[in-house]
Design a protein around this motif. Structure first.
Motif, mmCIF file in Angstrom:
data_model
loop_
_atom_site.group_PDB
_atom_site.id
_atom_site.type_symbol
_atom_site.label_atom_id
_atom_site.label_comp_id
_atom_site.label_asym_id
_atom_site.label_seq_id
_atom_site.Cartn_x
_atom_site.Cartn_y
_atom_site.Cartn_z
ATOM 1 N N ARG A 212 35.586 40.268 50.614
ATOM 2 C CA ARG A 212 36.981 39.672 50.539
ATOM 3 C C ARG A 212 37.141 39.157 49.128
ATOM 4 N N LEU A 213 35.952 39.415 47.740
ATOM 5 C CA LEU A 213 36.260 39.531 46.668
ATOM 6 C C LEU A 213 36.802 40.452 46.058
ATOM 7 N N ALA A 214 36.000 41.323 46.430
ATOM 8 C CA ALA A 214 36.780 42.582 45.976
ATOM 9 C C ALA A 214 37.978 43.238 47.057
ATOM 10 N N ASP A 215 38.750 42.742 47.588
ATOM 11 C CA ASP A 215 40.043 42.620 48.114
ATOM 12 C C ASP A 215 40.721 41.886 47.762
ATOM 13 N N ALA A 216 40.747 40.517 47.074
ATOM 14 C CA ALA A 216 40.718 39.821 45.422
ATOM 15 C C ALA A 216 40.920 40.261 43.998
ATOM 16 N N GLY A 217 40.515 41.122 43.715
ATOM 17 C CA GLY A 217 40.813 42.328 43.106
ATOM 18 C C GLY A 217 39.583 41.577 42.018
ATOM 19 N N VAL A 218 38.576 41.492 42.189
ATOM 20 C CA VAL A 218 37.191 40.551 41.876
ATOM 21 C C VAL A 218 36.964 42.378 41.758
ATOM 22 N N GLN A 219 35.922 42.615 39.957
ATOM 23 C CA GLN A 219 35.392 43.173 39.908
ATOM 24 C C GLN A 219 33.438 43.534 40.386
ATOM 25 N N VAL A 220 33.330 43.501 41.360
ATOM 26 C CA VAL A 220 31.706 43.263 41.893
ATOM 27 C C VAL A 220 31.068 44.754 41.559
ATOM 28 N N VAL A 221 29.508 44.133 40.854
ATOM 29 C CA VAL A 221 29.005 45.165 40.791
ATOM 30 C C VAL A 221 27.967 44.860 40.896
ATOM 31 N N GLU A 222 26.551 46.104 41.841
ATOM 32 C CA GLU A 222 25.456 45.284 42.242
ATOM 33 C C GLU A 222 24.106 45.604 41.849
ATOM 34 N N LEU B 89 35.126 24.226 31.068
ATOM 35 C CA LEU B 89 34.773 23.407 32.128
ATOM 36 C C LEU B 89 36.449 22.843 32.771
ATOM 37 N N ASP B 90 37.252 22.603 32.180
ATOM 38 C CA ASP B 90 38.570 22.402 32.169
ATOM 39 C C ASP B 90 39.437 23.177 31.687
ATOM 40 N N ALA B 91 38.636 25.023 32.060
ATOM 41 C CA ALA B 91 39.919 25.909 31.675
ATOM 42 C C ALA B 91 40.415 26.201 33.183
ATOM 43 N N PRO B 92 41.451 26.931 33.104
ATOM 44 C CA PRO B 92 42.315 26.980 34.356
ATOM 45 C C PRO B 92 41.166 27.985 35.102
ATOM 46 N N PRO B 93 40.909 28.243 36.359
ATOM 47 C CA PRO B 93 39.792 29.075 37.015
ATOM 48 C C PRO B 93 41.022 30.668 36.250
ATOM 49 N N ALA B 94 39.640 31.537 36.159
ATOM 50 C CA ALA B 94 39.740 33.076 35.782
ATOM 51 C C ALA B 94 40.534 33.592 36.633
ATOM 52 N N GLU B 95 41.758 34.703 36.871
ATOM 53 C CA GLU B 95 42.301 35.239 37.782
ATOM 54 C C GLU B 95 40.619 36.193 38.271
ATOM 55 N N PRO B 96 41.204 36.665 39.289
ATOM 56 C CA PRO B 96 40.227 37.652 40.103
ATOM 57 C C PRO B 96 40.785 38.485 40.086
ATOM 58 N N ALA B 97 41.445 39.020 39.120
ATOM 59 C CA ALA B 97 41.477 40.476 38.720
ATOM 60 C C ALA B 97 41.317 40.960 36.919
ATOM 61 N N LYS B 98 40.709 39.294 36.463
ATOM 62 C CA LYS B 98 40.085 40.197 35.482
ATOM 63 C C LYS B 98 38.570 38.553 35.496
ATOM 64 N N THR B 99 38.378 38.661 36.526
ATOM 65 C CA THR B 99 36.364 38.177 36.771
ATOM 66 C C THR B 99 35.649 39.689 37.580
ATOM 67 N N ARG B 100 34.363 39.499 36.830
ATOM 68 C CA ARG B 100 33.549 40.096 37.261
ATOM 69 C C ARG B 100 32.547 39.580 38.314
ATOM 70 N N VAL B 101 31.787 40.033 39.440
ATOM 71 C CA VAL B 101 30.833 39.440 39.629
ATOM 72 C C VAL B 101 29.848 40.011 40.007
ATOM 73 N N VAL B 102 28.614 40.036 39.599
ATOM 74 C CA VAL B 102 27.002 40.476 39.556
ATOM 75 C C VAL B 102 26.868 40.272 41.261
ATOM 76 N N VAL B 103 26.211 41.148 42.196
ATOM 77 C CA VAL B 103 25.443 40.508 43.600
ATOM 78 C C VAL B 103 24.792 40.896 43.595
ATOM 79 N N SER B 104 23.325 40.584 44.818
ATOM 80 C CA SER B 104 22.373 41.468 45.396
ATOM 81 C C SER B 104 22.693 40.387 46.424
ATOM 82 N N GLU B 105 22.166 41.025 47.368
ATOM 83 C CA GLU B 105 22.379 40.452 49.034
ATOM 84 C C GLU B 105 21.149 40.145 49.430
ATOM 85 N N ASP B 106 19.920 40.739 48.977
ATOM 86 C CA ASP B 106 18.495 40.540 48.731
ATOM 87 C C ASP B 106 17.625 40.287 47.354
ATOM 88 N N LEU B 107 17.894 40.545 46.088
ATOM 89 C CA LEU B 107 17.010 40.977 44.967
ATOM 90 C C LEU B 107 16.532 41.709 45.223
#
Length: 233
Positions: free
Chosen positions: A148-158, A111-129
């Motif tokens: 906005r996440l995608a524009d910042a370079g985050v890898q978005v997985v639906e 938890l004390d590590a620096p926040p991950a860079e957006p380009a190295k982050t993968r996020v799983v999303v679902s708008e309605d499960l």
């Protein structure tokens, strides 16, 4: 068939939302920068959304919560309510950590590590499960955030866990445990509670042992579905 009182736990329109609604409203009103919430069925996440503040349910056991009531030991996780993501992150960093009194407690990890860079982050999303009904404005707000996440370079997985609603499963466990965790105290102080709180506790007395046990079994299926989701994404 589940009893009709295993009801939708969502708050009424106009409320601050959930049992941590007061904590969220206090942060939104500027009474202080942080509040501690407890989330057993959305009681951090719903107030955060209703009040326009930052709040989330951390990994279960990350923030210890002993001593506490005997009920909801496997439902409630403690977490932050704040006006910024940075403040919420700092609060979790400070409050997290192993506590031997809490059998669900887990060590603080990275938890004390620096926040991950957006380009190295993968996020799983679902708008309605995969099953929930959403108002159009909620759907638009969600999609705008994902964009906005995608524009910042985050890898978005639906993806979705492939489950139906778990409201009845949650309700059987939550109502029964609320009823019996403080049964003696409730019997002696029933008149001191509002009708909403008292009715919630009393409804737990109508949950049968079979319903409670089947709900616990169903949790295993839910757990496996989310394990599979994270493994494939």
């Amino acid at each position: 068939t589940e009893p009709s009182h295993l009801a939708d736990p969502l708050p009424r329109p106009g409320a601050a939302g959930g049992s941590s609604g007061g904590a969220a409203a206090a942060v939104a009103a500027g009474c202080g920068p942080l509040s501690l919430g407890g989330d057993g069925g959305g009681s951090i996440r719903i107030p955060a959304a209703f009040c326009g503040v930052v709040g989330f349910k951390p990994t279960f056991g990350l923030v210890p919560h002993e001593p506490s009531t005997p009920g909801w030991k496997t439902l409630v996780a403690l977490g932050p309510l704040a006006r910024s993501v940075a403040d919420a992150r700092l609060m979790v960093t400070i409050t997290a950590g192993f506590d031997r009194r809490d059998r669900h407690s887990v060590p603080q990890v990275h938890l004390d590590a620096p926040p991950a860079e957006p380009a190295k982050t993968r996020v799983v999303v679902s708008e309605d499960l995969g099953f929930a009904s959403l108002d159009d404005d909620v759907r638009r707000a969600f999609r705008a955030t994902v964009d906005r996440l995608a524009d910042a370079g985050v890898q978005v997985v639906e993806d979705t866990p492939g489950l139906h609603t778990s409201v009845e499963i949650w309700s059987a466990i939550a109502l029964a445990e609320a009823c019996y965790a403080e049964h003696d105290e409730f019997a002696h102080h029933r008149s001191e509670l509002g009708e909403g709180a008292a009715g919630f506790i009393e409804a737990g007395g109508d949950v049968t042992a079979g319903q409670y046990i089947r709900a616990q079994f169903a949790r295993e299926r839910i757990h496996r579905a989310y394990v599979d989701l994270f493994e494939r994404t």
